[in-house]
Design a protein around this motif. Structure first.
Motif, PDB file in Angstrom:
ATOM      1  N   ALA A   1      45.198  36.552  45.541  1.00 13.06           N
ATOM      2  CA  ALA A   1      45.399  36.344  44.165  1.00 13.06           C
ATOM      3  C   ALA A   1      46.315  34.934  43.875  1.00 13.06           C
ATOM      4  O   ALA A   1      46.445  35.100  42.886  1.00 13.06           O
ATOM      5  CB  ALA A   1      45.330  37.965  43.376  1.00 13.06           C
ATOM      6  N   ASP A   2      47.391  35.194  44.714  1.00 10.76           N
ATOM      7  CA  ASP A   2      47.938  34.225  44.776  1.00 10.76           C
ATOM      8  C   ASP A   2      47.729  32.941  45.074  1.00 10.76           C
ATOM      9  O   ASP A   2      47.376  32.620  45.687  1.00 10.76           O
ATOM     10  CB  ASP A   2      49.429  34.657  45.373  1.00 10.76           C
ATOM     11  CG  ASP A   2      50.357  33.637  45.291  1.00 10.76           C
ATOM     12  OD1 ASP A   2      50.141  32.876  44.375  1.00 10.76           O
ATOM     13  OD2 ASP A   2      51.385  33.142  45.916  1.00 10.76           O
ATOM     14  N   ARG A   3      47.614  32.314  43.452  1.00 11.28           N
ATOM     15  CA  ARG A   3      46.669  30.666  43.962  1.00 11.28           C
ATOM     16  C   ARG A   3      47.987  29.542  44.729  1.00 11.28           C
ATOM     17  O   ARG A   3      47.376  28.837  44.518  1.00 11.28           O
ATOM     18  CB  ARG A   3      46.640  29.906  43.131  1.00 11.28           C
ATOM     19  CG  ARG A   3      45.396  31.027  42.118  1.00 11.28           C
ATOM     20  CD  ARG A   3      45.199  30.156  40.364  1.00 11.28           C
ATOM     21  NE  ARG A   3      43.907  29.542  40.760  1.00 11.28           N
ATOM     22  CZ  ARG A   3      44.363  28.625  39.548  1.00 11.28           C
ATOM     23  NH1 ARG A   3      44.461  28.550  38.198  1.00 11.28           N
ATOM     24  NH2 ARG A   3      43.199  27.624  39.672  1.00 11.28           N
ATOM     25  N   ARG A   4      49.038  29.918  44.574  1.00 10.25           N
ATOM     26  CA  ARG A   4      49.826  29.007  45.758  1.00 10.25           C
ATOM     27  C   ARG A   4      49.310  28.418  46.727  1.00 10.25           C
ATOM     28  O   ARG A   4      49.163  27.330  46.728  1.00 10.25           O
ATOM     29  CB  ARG A   4      51.121  29.424  46.030  1.00 10.25           C
ATOM     30  CG  ARG A   4      52.488  29.694  44.039  1.00 10.25           C
ATOM     31  CD  ARG A   4      53.886  30.037  44.336  1.00 10.25           C
ATOM     32  NE  ARG A   4      54.394  30.217  43.008  1.00 10.25           N
ATOM     33  CZ  ARG A   4      53.801  30.992  43.185  1.00 10.25           C
ATOM     34  NH1 ARG A   4      52.872  31.945  42.724  1.00 10.25           N
ATOM     35  NH2 ARG A   4      54.192  31.287  41.997  1.00 10.25           N
TER      36      ARG A   4
ATOM     37  N   TYR B   1      53.885  39.820  49.827  1.00 12.26           N
ATOM     38  CA  TYR B   1      53.204  39.077  48.693  1.00 12.26           C
ATOM     39  C   TYR B   1      52.579  37.839  48.741  1.00 12.26           C
ATOM     40  O   TYR B   1      50.884  37.492  47.668  1.00 12.26           O
ATOM     41  CB  TYR B   1      54.165  38.495  48.035  1.00 12.26           C
ATOM     42  CG  TYR B   1      55.036  39.843  47.659  1.00 12.26           C
ATOM     43  CD1 TYR B   1      54.558  41.017  45.986  1.00 12.26           C
ATOM     44  CD2 TYR B   1      55.849  40.556  48.346  1.00 12.26           C
ATOM     45  CE1 TYR B   1      55.443  42.393  45.425  1.00 12.26           C
ATOM     46  CE2 TYR B   1      56.837  41.192  47.765  1.00 12.26           C
ATOM     47  CZ  TYR B   1      56.434  42.479  46.728  1.00 12.26           C
ATOM     48  OH  TYR B   1      57.063  43.887  46.466  1.00 12.26           O
ATOM     49  N   ALA B   2      52.653  36.841  49.499  1.00 12.24           N
ATOM     50  CA  ALA B   2      51.815  35.883  49.577  1.00 12.24           C
ATOM     51  C   ALA B   2      51.215  35.692  50.414  1.00 12.24           C
ATOM     52  O   ALA B   2      50.026  35.272  50.396  1.00 12.24           O
ATOM     53  CB  ALA B   2      53.381  35.008  50.590  1.00 12.24           C
TER      54      ALA B   2
ATOM     55  N   PRO C   1      58.445  39.013  52.279  1.00 12.98           N
ATOM     56  CA  PRO C   1      57.668  38.105  51.485  1.00 12.98           C
ATOM     57  C   PRO C   1      56.226  37.825  51.562  1.00 12.98           C
ATOM     58  O   PRO C   1      54.750  37.795  51.082  1.00 12.98           O
ATOM     59  CB  PRO C   1      58.556  37.118  51.847  1.00 12.98           C
ATOM     60  CG  PRO C   1      59.209  36.776  52.724  1.00 12.98           C
ATOM     61  CD  PRO C   1      59.477  38.561  53.510  1.00 12.98           C
TER      62      PRO C   1
ATOM     63  N   ASN D   1      48.932  37.719  49.535  1.00 12.85           N
ATOM     64  CA  ASN D   1      47.582  38.305  48.101  1.00 12.85           C
ATOM     65  C   ASN D   1      46.822  37.360  47.679  1.00 12.85           C
ATOM     66  O   ASN D   1      46.940  36.406  47.534  1.00 12.85           O
ATOM     67  CB  ASN D   1      48.346  38.624  47.234  1.00 12.85           C
ATOM     68  CG  ASN D   1      47.786  39.490  46.183  1.00 12.85           C
ATOM     69  OD1 ASN D   1      46.694  38.759  46.233  1.00 12.85           O
ATOM     70  ND2 ASN D   1      47.885  40.921  45.644  1.00 12.85           N
TER      71      ASN D   1
ATOM     72  N   ILE E   1      62.250  41.480  48.104  1.00 13.08           N
ATOM     73  CA  ILE E   1      60.962  40.465  47.810  1.00 13.08           C
ATOM     74  C   ILE E   1      60.865  39.154  48.493  1.00 13.08           C
ATOM     75  O   ILE E   1      59.884  38.776  49.416  1.00 13.08           O
ATOM     76  CB  ILE E   1      60.485  40.051  46.211  1.00 13.08           C
ATOM     77  CG1 ILE E   1      60.884  41.502  45.776  1.00 13.08           C
ATOM     78  CG2 ILE E   1      59.413  39.066  46.023  1.00 13.08           C
ATOM     79  CD1 ILE E   1      60.596  41.052  44.640  1.00 13.08           C
ATOM     80  N   GLN E   2      62.353  38.544  48.737  1.00  8.77           N
ATOM     81  CA  GLN E   2      62.066  36.748  49.171  1.00  8.77           C
ATOM     82  C   GLN E   2      62.378  36.889  50.898  1.00  8.77           C
ATOM     83  O   GLN E   2      61.822  35.972  50.690  1.00  8.77           O
ATOM     84  CB  GLN E   2      64.075  36.282  48.124  1.00  8.77           C
ATOM     85  CG  GLN E   2      62.542  35.863  46.937  1.00  8.77           C
ATOM     86  CD  GLN E   2      63.914  35.184  46.070  1.00  8.77           C
ATOM     87  OE1 GLN E   2      64.633  35.158  45.579  1.00  8.77           O
ATOM     88  NE2 GLN E   2      63.565  34.209  46.031  1.00  8.77           N
ATOM     89  N   VAL E   3      62.945  37.741  50.889  1.00  5.26           N
ATOM     90  CA  VAL E   3      63.769  37.978  52.819  1.00  5.26           C
ATOM     91  C   VAL E   3      63.159  39.190  53.405  1.00  5.26           C
ATOM     92  O   VAL E   3      62.367  37.983  54.266  1.00  5.26           O
ATOM     93  CB  VAL E   3      65.296  37.849  52.523  1.00  5.26           C
ATOM     94  CG1 VAL E   3      65.782  37.829  53.770  1.00  5.26           C
ATOM     95  CG2 VAL E   3      65.484  36.913  51.455  1.00  5.26           C
TER      96      VAL E   3
END
Lengths: 474, 507
Positions: free
Chosen positions: B39-42, B34-35, B31, B37, B26-28
């Motif tokens: 729906a991710d509020r970041r 997911y990023a 990513p 998406n 996921i992280q490397v």
């Protein structure tokens, strides 16, 4: 070497106690935690967060207390176990404290520190009071009764968030299933140690597999089924999984039979599939795991698992920095079940790797204790306790990374949850007690049986190749 | 048993390795899956974690940022929302951005690479930079004159400085308050739904994003094409035009609202707006010649950005001769944004050369460092300078003796052209009133402002509804405000060039 063991002068044989190493590592562990507090404060804009000194002093005091206890009560104990536990506990406190800053109405760190103190106190009590781990072997019956009682207790209390795993008592909420893990490990180890010969050498052959006789295996399977069954009723799937894994590992280590463990696993898989499709609560967990973003597509916004995955993705390799992530978006259980997402987002894959390496070291040291011990019960107990740690980490870390369906489980030492912290301190206390027995030089001439002397000699240097291990290196 | 313990140990370590592999995946490795998406509020949290840069008019911010204390921390505020909404657009946490807020979003939100400092520490810590400020070319007084002129009507005003392309005003009526759209709560949603349901379409920027049939205002282009092509050499000579004029290839007879159009000179036909003369001139110039002339003025250009996107104005490239004739008097498929028509007026005032219209003067960091300055750029030579001189004379006639007398300003040379554009099925709808023009203070050698006004008012009496009656007074006030502003600059610096203007915008 084995032949000359008894002939060597005691001073040459006497293993080093390594308490100084432990102290240095403990200082490092406390220093890392205090630095973590400071970093949280800097990230939030203030020079040093209020309470950081209190937390630091509290943690240092606990570490010192634990260290002195070990120095007095178990001077030959493995020097790595305690610093790892303190470091994980310290990191956990920092993470919870960091999340507390953004939820001023719901502070969990003070309570967690108190629980940690209680855990360390219990640790000290176990190390001091339990002079020999074999005393536990004689209390197997008491253990199993207590374990079942603890598992059954929450049924009489109201369900919290869909799971009946808490009991509320005098303002405290306790998760008795956590304590039951240790008691069941003691029971399994004692029972399997006592009935090992019967399990290995009797039984009937069915096709190519030899099944143990019902008389030998019956009680342990019955108790295991009761435990797992009750937990399934309580919907504590995480603990059920850990119990099952613990049972399988100990049965394998005790008997060496892979065949019917495979059968057991297969049956468990079938059972899990059936429960996963039929039981609505479990089914929703499984479908969340298969389609973490389904709720987004349905317009209901991201679920917990999706938020957890976002947090992992946001972390990248180096992370956002302590205090600078947004794992709070996960919402409910961010400080307990999902604490690892905060590690992943703020410390990145690097920090996550470090934390998992700490767990791996803890587990590995536990297994080294098991390898070094002469008695079967001690071996099984050390194996069981180490496996509990590994299984807990797998169940919850696999859950929040989307590797396996998510079930509630506290990350040992890291997550918010008093019962879990206390239980894990007891696990470490038992491992320290056993490791002290394993490394302690025998006071007089070796006890009867050359096998014991062999194992003791090996215990002084666990990494050294031992006669038995030479043939069985996996 | 030792072997079994070791195997169990390996199993346990594998159990610990498995989540690490899952996390690394996921992280490397993936990513972005997911990023990206929504729906991710970041990204939204990061975006609103710093105050947004401001949009400035005359050196004064017309926007602001408010610390809400919520997860999406800073929210946009607008000092005089409805007045500047056609310039700024909105910046909403829920509905995104529009116009200048959208076009300069990278600068305003601080992500524009030009704002980066390239220091090693920055590269390591990836700090979120505060947004930079965008200084517009808009003059508040001109904008206010346009806004007040349109009050109670539906329509738009665009005003540009002919020599530089600087946009002095962009007004659209009815307007709305973008401040009500800044947040992300239910009130924001109600406002948004209400504005979108409003039949008057207040969020439509009519000056940049709406095209209208230009009607007689388009005759400037037709006249330029006829003069440049040599079809008409003397603007005072009779054009040999019949009355009525039968559209080529049809039996449709075209008449006029004005008198004296038979065989009229180009100058007279322009002043009183004879449809017959210009329809015939357009037909004789031909579809290719007319289309090329229109495109030199900026028609058929879908890529115009100021930097907000401007809707394409249209002049068909394939038509029957009768349709060419109608298109040449700004009917049929001919359509133009008010900004496009202001560019037509500006081309005449600026000796035939069209400057790229622009809304942004420069970008500065919160520390005051100028990051970027937009420079004037010639867009097209719309007509020859001599043709431009002839058209200036003809447009002045419109204001002094023709249909646009309402636009006259004492002491200022004003040129203009009215238009009353038919539209709707059978041209039955209330027509659009147009006025395009420019103003040049007497004794000055540069025009101060070129303006286009369109009014689409359903309430006005049809008889009164002409460009001269409705649109010209608005244009007059806008031009008067622009001349007054420019005088202020000239008085201070003795120089009307952009240098002086910049000094003023910094006050």
């Amino acid at each position: 070497m084995t032949a000359t063991t008894a002939a060597l002068p005691p001073s040459a044989l006497r293993p080093r106690k390594r308490r100084g190493t432990e102290l240095v590592l403990l200082v490092g562990a406390v220093a890392i935690s205090v630095l973590g507090y400071a970093q949280v404060g800097w990230a939030q804009g203030s020079p040093l967060p209020r309470g950081a000194t209190e937390y630091g002093a509290g943690l240092a005091g606990l570490a010192l207390l634990a260290h002195l206890t070990v120095r007095l009560g178990a001077p030959y104990a493995d020097p790595l176990l305690l610093p790892i536990a303190v470091l994980l506990n310290g990191i956990g406190l920092v993470l919870i404290y960091r999340l507390d800053l953004e939820t001023p109405a719901d502070r969990a760190a003070p309570a967690q520190l108190i629980w940690s103190a209680f855990g360390v106190a219990l640790f000290a009590a176990v190390v001091v009071a339990l002079r020999d781990h074999r005393a536990l072997q004689r209390r197997a019956r008491l253990s199993v009764v207590a374990a079942l009682a603890l598992i059954l207790a929450p049924i009489f209390f109201p369900a919290v968030n869909g799971a009946r795993i808490w009991i509320r008592f005098a303002g405290l909420s306790i998760q008795p299933g956590e304590f039951a893990k240790v008691l069941l490990a003691v029971f399994f180890a004692a029972y399997l140690a006592a009935n090992r010969d019967a399990l290995v050498h009797t039984g009937r052959r069915l096709w190519r597999l030899t099944f143990p006789s019902g008389r030998a295996l019956g009680p342990v399977v019955a108790i295991w089924l009761a435990g797992v069954g009750v937990l399934a009723v309580e919907r504590d799937l995480g603990t059920s999984t850990v119990f099952f894994g613990l049972f399988v590992v100990l049965l394998y280590v005790a008997t060496g039979r892979t065949g019917w463990i495979a059968v057991g696993l297969l049956l468990a898989a079938v059972g899990a599939y059936a429960v996963g499709t039929l039981e609505p609560h479990v089914h929703s967990r499984v479908s969340d795991w298969l389609h973490p973003f389904a709720s987004i597509d349905a317009g209901r916004g991201p679920g917990q698992l999706a938020q957890s995955l976002f947090a992992f993705a946001a972390g990248g390799v180096l992370g956002a920095g302590l205090g600078q992530g947004h794992s709070l978006l996960i919402g409910f259980a961010v400080k307990s079940d999902f604490i690892l997402a905060t590690v992943a987002e703020e410390l990145g894959l690097a920090g996550l790797t470090a934390v998992l390496v700490l767990y791996a070291l803890l587990v590995a040291r536990g297994y080294l204790v098991a390898l070094a011990l002469p008695d079967t019960f001690g071996r099984l107990l050390a194996t069981g306790l180490s496996s509990i740690v590994a299984l807990q980490v797998f169940v919850i870390a696999g859950g929040v990374t989307g590797l396996i369906p998510l079930t509630g489980m506290a990350m040992p030492f890291l997550a918010q949850g008093g019962s879990s912290v206390v239980t894990n301190w007891v696990i470490v206390a038992l491992l320290i007690r056993i490791s002290d027995s394993a490394r302690r030089p025998s006071p007089g001439p070796p006890a009867a049986g050359s096998g014991t002397a062999e194992a003791r000699a090996g215990a002084g240097a666990p990494a050294r190749e031992r006669p038995e291990g030479g043939a069985g290196t996996p | 048993m030792t072997r079994c313990v070791r195997r169990a140990a390996v199993l346990c370590l594998l159990l610990l390795l498995a989540p690490l592999v899952a996390a690394a995946r996921i992280q490397v490795l993936h990513p972005r899956e997911y990023a990206a998406n929504p729906a991710d509020r970041r990204p939204a949290i990061a975006r609103y974690s710093v105050p947004r840069g401001d949009i400035l008019v005359d050196g004064t911010p017309v926007t602001g940022s408010r610390d809400t204390g919520e997860p999406l921390r800073y929210e946009r505020t607008y000092a005089d929302g409805p007045l500047f909404a056609p310039v700024t657009g909105y910046s909403s946490q829920r509905y995104g951005t529009s116009l200048l807020e959208a076009a300069e979003d990278g600068v305003l939100s601080g992500t524009d690479p030009r704002l980066a400092s390239f220091s090693f520490l920055d590269g390591l810590t990836r700090p979120r930079r505060p947004g930079a400020d965008v200084h517009t070319t808009v003059r508040a007084a001109v904008q206010r004159a346009a806004y007040e002129g349109l009050e109670g009507k539906r329509g738009a005003v665009a005003a540009v400085e002919p020599a530089t392309g600087r946009i002095l005003a962009v007004a659209s009526a009815p307007s709305y308050d973008p401040a009500l759209l800044s947040g992300n709560g239910p009130a924001t949603a109600r406002t948004w739904d209400g504005l979108n349901a409003d039949a008057a379409r207040p969020m439509l920027n009519r000056a940049l994003r709406q095209t209208y049939p230009p009607g007689s205002a388009f005759k400037v282009v037709t006249a330029a094409a006829a003069l440049d092509s040599g079809l008409v050499r003397d603007i005072d000579a009779p054009t040999d035009s019949p009355l009525p004029y039968t559209l080529p290839g049809t039996a449709v007879r075209l008449g006029n609202a004005a008198d004296g159009c038979e065989d009229a000179s180009l100058r007279y036909a322009f002043a009183v707006s004879c449809n017959t003369v210009f329809a015939r001139l357009g037909a004789r110039t031909g579809v290719t010649g007319m289309a090329e002339a229109a495109e030199r003025f900026g028609f058929n250009d879908a890529g115009l950005r100021i930097p907000a996107k401007v809707t394409r104005s249209n002049f068909d490239r394939r038509m029957e001769p009768s349709q060419v004739a109608l298109s040449s008097i700004g009917q049929f498929d001919t359509s133009a944004t008010p900004l496009q028509m202001a560019m037509v007026a500006a081309a005449v005032a600026n000796g035939g050369e069209i400057q790229q219209p622009r809304l942004v003067d420069r970008v500065t960091t919160p520390g005051g460092r100028t990051v970027a300055t937009t420079r004037g750029r010639s867009l097209h030579q719309a007509m020859s300078p001599s043709t431009a001189l002839l058209l200036q004379r003809m447009m002045r006639d419109v204001v002094t003796v023709g249909s646009g007398r309402d636009a006259a300003i004492p002491g200022v040379e004003v040129g203009g052209k009215t238009g009353t554009a038919q539209h709707g099925v059978g041209n039955a709808a209330v027509p659009y009133a147009w006025f395009i023009g420019w103003a040049e203070p007497e004794g000055s050698f540069r025009p101060t402002v070129a303006v286009a006004v369109v009014v689409e008012d359903a309430d006005a009496e049809r008889a009164d509804f002409t460009g001269g009656g409705l649109a010209a007074p608005i244009a007059r006030e806008v031009m008067r405000a622009a001349v007054r502003e420019a005088d202020g600059v000239d008085g201070k610096t003795g120089d009307g060039k952009s240098g002086g203007r910049q000094r003023q915008s910094g006050r």
